[in-house]
Design a protein around this motif. Structure first.
Motif, short mmCIF file in Angstrom:
data_model
loop_
_atom_site.label_atom_id
_atom_site.label_comp_id
_atom_site.label_asym_id
_atom_site.label_seq_id
_atom_site.Cartn_x
_atom_site.Cartn_y
_atom_site.Cartn_z
N ARG A 120 36.10 44.73 -37.49
CA ARG A 120 36.86 43.97 -37.02
C ARG A 120 37.18 42.69 -37.89
O ARG A 120 36.33 42.35 -38.37
CB ARG A 120 36.88 43.80 -35.48
CG ARG A 120 36.69 44.78 -34.62
CD ARG A 120 36.70 44.39 -32.93
NE ARG A 120 36.48 45.63 -32.39
CZ ARG A 120 36.29 45.36 -31.02
NH1 ARG A 120 35.89 44.39 -30.49
NH2 ARG A 120 36.16 46.35 -30.24
N GLU A 121 38.28 42.39 -37.61
CA GLU A 121 38.61 40.92 -38.71
C GLU A 121 37.80 39.79 -37.87
O GLU A 121 37.32 40.12 -36.82
CB GLU A 121 40.27 40.61 -38.30
CG GLU A 121 41.02 41.66 -39.23
CD GLU A 121 42.49 41.35 -39.15
OE1 GLU A 121 42.66 40.41 -40.01
OE2 GLU A 121 43.16 41.45 -38.23
N GLU A 126 27.73 40.20 -37.68
CA GLU A 126 27.49 41.15 -38.68
C GLU A 126 28.47 41.52 -39.42
O GLU A 126 29.54 41.21 -39.18
CB GLU A 126 26.86 42.67 -37.63
CG GLU A 126 25.51 42.34 -36.76
CD GLU A 126 25.39 43.58 -36.11
OE1 GLU A 126 25.68 44.59 -36.43
OE2 GLU A 126 24.62 43.43 -34.96
N GLY A 127 28.32 42.34 -40.44
CA GLY A 127 29.29 42.83 -41.38
C GLY A 127 29.58 41.91 -42.53
O GLY A 127 28.90 40.94 -42.60
N PRO A 128 30.66 42.42 -43.37
CA PRO A 128 31.14 41.74 -44.46
C PRO A 128 31.76 40.50 -44.23
O PRO A 128 32.00 40.28 -43.03
CB PRO A 128 31.93 42.70 -45.22
CG PRO A 128 32.41 43.42 -44.25
CD PRO A 128 31.18 43.53 -43.04
N PRO A 129 31.80 39.65 -44.86
CA PRO A 129 32.65 38.25 -44.82
C PRO A 129 34.10 38.59 -44.29
O PRO A 129 34.62 39.80 -44.92
CB PRO A 129 32.69 37.63 -46.08
CG PRO A 129 31.90 38.19 -47.05
CD PRO A 129 31.37 39.72 -46.71
N PRO A 130 34.67 37.84 -43.81
CA PRO A 130 36.04 38.31 -43.25
C PRO A 130 36.98 38.62 -44.46
O PRO A 130 37.89 39.49 -44.26
CB PRO A 130 36.79 36.68 -42.94
CG PRO A 130 35.28 36.21 -42.31
CD PRO A 130 34.38 36.52 -43.26
N TYR A 159 31.66 44.91 -32.64
CA TYR A 159 32.23 44.60 -33.91
C TYR A 159 32.97 45.31 -34.58
O TYR A 159 33.40 44.95 -35.66
CB TYR A 159 30.86 44.15 -34.64
CG TYR A 159 29.93 43.24 -34.00
CD1 TYR A 159 30.27 42.11 -33.30
CD2 TYR A 159 28.52 43.59 -33.75
CE1 TYR A 159 29.51 41.11 -32.68
CE2 TYR A 159 27.56 42.67 -33.13
CZ TYR A 159 28.07 41.60 -32.52
OH TYR A 159 27.23 40.81 -31.82
N GLN A 160 33.24 46.49 -34.25
CA GLN A 160 34.01 47.34 -35.02
C GLN A 160 35.08 47.96 -34.23
O GLN A 160 35.05 48.26 -32.94
CB GLN A 160 33.18 48.50 -35.68
CG GLN A 160 32.11 48.07 -36.64
CD GLN A 160 30.57 48.32 -36.11
OE1 GLN A 160 30.65 48.43 -34.87
NE2 GLN A 160 29.80 49.10 -36.90
#
Length: 172
Positions: A120-121, A126-130, A159-160
């Protein structure tokens, strides 16, 4: 993971691909769901990931997994053989997504499906940078423009986003 597997609606004997399989976490789950009669194509662009996956000792049906060393622009999947292609957190970095999508379409059977789980934006723990994320609305728009149908969606992941599309109906 259990929610995702349930939503995929897979059955024993299905043929699926785990696109961007990495070390095989989802591949292992898919292998168990489709069973010994099914088949899972573990697709990755790094041979080391595929080697690691096949060395795991927690894969329920290792005989139903075929590893595929893909190119960044070609998943190298067989034509018209798959019931479902799953991609988890790997759709956003694909360059030339629309051309890549055409290759995925050719790999699916009529009524085949593509499941996309991606970040998600916004700022998340967690996850990659915006700036590296692909908005859900962009994914939906791109696939709809290519004739794909969004058949289901879940907002249950923290988060997704989780989208399932059906392959376009093509004449001929």
């Amino acid at each position: 993971p259990e929610v995702v597997m349930r939503m995929l609606g897979l059955a024993q004997g299905d043929v699926v691909a785990d696109l961007g399989s990495g070390t095989g976490y989802v591949t292992r789950l898919l292998s168990g769901v489709v069973g010994a009669e099914g088949l899972v194509y573990a697709v990755d662009i790094e041979q080391a990931m595929l080697d690691h996956l096949m060395e795991r000792d927690d894969i329920g049906f290792p005989g139903n997994i075929v590893t595929v060393l893909a190119d960044p622009d070609n998943p190298k999947l067989p034509e018209a053989k798959l019931d479902l292609i799953f991609t988890g957190n790997t759709w956003h970095p694909i360059d030339g997504r629309l051309e890549y999508l055409d290759r995925l379409e050719r790999a699916l059977k009529p009524y085949g499906r593509l499941a996309i789980v991606d970040w998600r934006e916004g700022e998340l723990p967690e996850g990659p940078p915006p700036g590296h994320k692909l908005p859900r609305d962009t994914v939906v728009r791109e696939l709809r423009e290519r004739g794909w149908t969004l058949t289901s969606e879940s907002v249950g992941l923290p988060y997704q986003y989780f989208l399932i599309f059906e392959v376009p109906r093509r004449a001929g």
